[in-house]
Design a protein around this motif. Structure first.
Motif, mmCIF file in Angstrom:
data_model
loop_
_atom_site.group_PDB
_atom_site.id
_atom_site.type_symbol
_atom_site.label_atom_id
_atom_site.label_comp_id
_atom_site.label_asym_id
_atom_site.label_seq_id
_atom_site.Cartn_x
_atom_site.Cartn_y
_atom_site.Cartn_z
ATOM 1 N N ARG B 231 -13.595 -1.232 2.899
ATOM 2 C CA ARG B 231 -13.120 -1.342 4.279
ATOM 3 C C ARG B 231 -11.671 -1.794 4.369
ATOM 4 O O ARG B 231 -11.060 -1.720 5.430
ATOM 5 C CB ARG B 231 -13.974 -2.347 5.052
ATOM 6 C CG ARG B 231 -15.432 -2.033 5.110
ATOM 7 C CD ARG B 231 -15.711 -0.909 6.066
ATOM 8 N NE ARG B 231 -17.141 -0.644 6.143
ATOM 9 C CZ ARG B 231 -17.650 0.438 6.699
ATOM 10 N NH1 ARG B 231 -16.862 1.372 7.222
ATOM 11 N NH2 ARG B 231 -18.950 0.624 6.732
ATOM 12 N N ASP B 234 -8.769 1.236 5.079
ATOM 13 C CA ASP B 234 -8.389 1.843 6.359
ATOM 14 C C ASP B 234 -8.385 0.891 7.539
ATOM 15 O O ASP B 234 -8.626 1.284 8.672
ATOM 16 C CB ASP B 234 -9.245 3.081 6.648
ATOM 17 C CG ASP B 234 -10.703 2.830 6.372
ATOM 18 O OD1 ASP B 234 -11.164 3.307 5.331
ATOM 19 O OD2 ASP B 234 -11.351 2.155 7.180
ATOM 20 N N MET B 235 -8.107 -0.380 7.234
ATOM 21 C CA MET B 235 -7.833 -1.291 8.348
ATOM 22 C C MET B 235 -6.537 -0.863 9.006
ATOM 23 O O MET B 235 -5.593 -0.459 8.347
ATOM 24 C CB MET B 235 -7.626 -2.711 7.815
ATOM 25 C CG MET B 235 -8.891 -3.490 7.688
ATOM 26 S SD MET B 235 -8.517 -5.233 7.507
ATOM 27 C CE MET B 235 -10.068 -5.823 6.862
ATOM 28 N N ASP B 236 -6.516 -0.977 10.301
ATOM 29 C CA ASP B 236 -5.313 -0.560 11.018
ATOM 30 C C ASP B 236 -5.036 -1.546 12.144
ATOM 31 O O ASP B 236 -5.772 -1.607 13.115
ATOM 32 C CB ASP B 236 -5.517 0.842 11.587
ATOM 33 C CG ASP B 236 -4.336 1.269 12.412
ATOM 34 O OD1 ASP B 236 -3.334 0.527 12.450
ATOM 35 O OD2 ASP B 236 -4.405 2.347 13.022
#
Lengths: 244, 244
Positions: B231, B234-236
């Motif tokens: 995870r 693609d933390m944004d």
DNA sequence: CGAACACTTGATAAAAGTCAAACGACGTGG
DNA sequence: CCACGTCGTTTGACTTTTATCAAGTGTTCG
């Protein structure tokens, strides 16, 4: 001003100013009806929206590669859904309506502005997300370390207590509105085994059923069997800054 | 100004102003050393403090009435611990030092003031608590719906990826610093069965071990076996309001 | 009326737990 | 320095719990 389901819910925990209520109600400006069984959000969809659930029930879940499903959370009116969208552009979980529902989608940037402008609301949301975290760890302990019977008992009690937060009319019975397969998918059991546990508990006079309605006949004993703790009782929000 | 471990960690996700960094560093004004094995917080203790973990490792857990233990979370330096204290006066979980540690306790009211004065920090914390929530649901799916082997694989990968967030030096091996009993208590297995799974994975060339150090030999295959999703990739956080 | 769908039950299988014993590493005190 | 105790790991034999498969019984709804 239209009543805000979410503001009403938050107001159960802390008093809100009119400005705060109004700001919260703006999150619910776009109510949308969704039919029972319909998919609201699919895993890996690009999402920028969160939801307030106004009416009905929703579940979040994931499907594993072997086809099995884990239900992560069942949501009730006034719940705040999809907070993962604040950090992930791709939804980590799917959302499906368990009944005909009314949800209010709003863009994550609307939430951001709300948090910027209303620090008390920001603190309150932070706080409730901590409560959700504790609810998840309770279920983690249930799945990791308790028997099938205990899991069923604590699951029923959890739903029961969450429904009671918003519905004072409930004394010892409620509509579960979940199939035994769904119960199993929520607590890591097969539907067959859920059935055996339910029938056993019924036979022992712990619960009774009539067309989907569950009656808890011995709540104390159920709590003991399920190693269940009611977390709603001792929530304490005096931490929250007072009204100006 | 002393460097703040927590500010450094948050800065990995979003840039912080000097004022914000300074405010965060005030949470770490009271570092305290705790010996390996010592209890930092006990279930049902009255608590008004939260912690930033500066050095070492800590775990949170609950003990069920039958004596079995569920480890809820393992914490690493820079982690924010005990957020439940914001809503519950009585600790819902215990905290124990897994190694000699340095923790920085601070009162929950200090956090409240921080959230009031620094909306961006409030939003960032809200956001990271959402990331924690996703981590918990991932583990829920693991416990509820995957095999013993899959759980071990995903647990190792999770620790591995979390260590890599702060330590760039890690390529494919790391010190687990957990006994097999502790691993089992984290993923809902007995130590005996954890041992069998580990030995099997070792035999298959998936991992290797030497004095507590784990080497992941086939990460792709481990991810497949564990149904694991990283995870962190693609933390944004562009959702966060920009620096003024 | 019949097709879905959910629930129920029995027979059997697989996964993980329990119990017990032995091994090895490590640290401590005589 | 070595003996010993403690703690973690390893392995085997056996048990329990839960899953799987399969076949039936309602019930609801078009």
């Amino acid at each position: 001003m239209a009543t805000s389901c979410f503001a009403e819910r938050l107001a159960k925990h802390a008093s809100l100013s009119d400005a705060e209520k109004k700001a919260l109600s703006r999150l619910e400006e776009n109510p949308r009806k969704v039919r029972r069984g319909a998919m609201i959000q699919r895993v890996n969809d690009t999402v920028t929206e969160l939801f307030v659930l106004r009416e009905g029930r929703v579940m979040s879940f994931v499907i594993l590669p072997d086809g099995s499903r884990q239900i992560l959370r069942v949501y009730f009116p006034g719940d705040f859904i999809g907070s993962a969208s604040t950090i992930y552009n791709k939804a980590p979980e799917s959302l499906v309506a368990l009944s005909d529902v009314v949800i209010c989608p709003f863009d994550k940037h609307a939430l951001r502005r709300l948090l910027e402008e209303y620090p008390r609301v920001a603190a309150l949301l932070f706080l409730l997300s901590n409560a959700e975290r504790v609810a998840l760890t309770d279920r983690l302990a249930s799945l990791g370390r308790t028997s099938a019977k205990a899991r069923v008992a604590s699951f029923l009690l959890d739903i029961f207590d969450r429904l009671r937060v918003t519905d004072d009319g409930i004394t010892n019975s409620f509509d579960l509105k979940l199939t035994q397969e769904e119960i199993g998918d929520a607590i890591g059991l097969t539907s067959v085994h859920v059935n055996r546990m339910i029938r056993q508990m019924e036979g022992e006079g712990l619960i009774s059923r009539s067309n989907g309605r569950i009656t808890l006949l011995d709540i104390d004993l159920l709590e003991e069997i399920g190693h269940y703790t009611n977390r709603h009782k001792d929530m304490d929000l005096d931490w929250l800054p007072g009204l100006p």
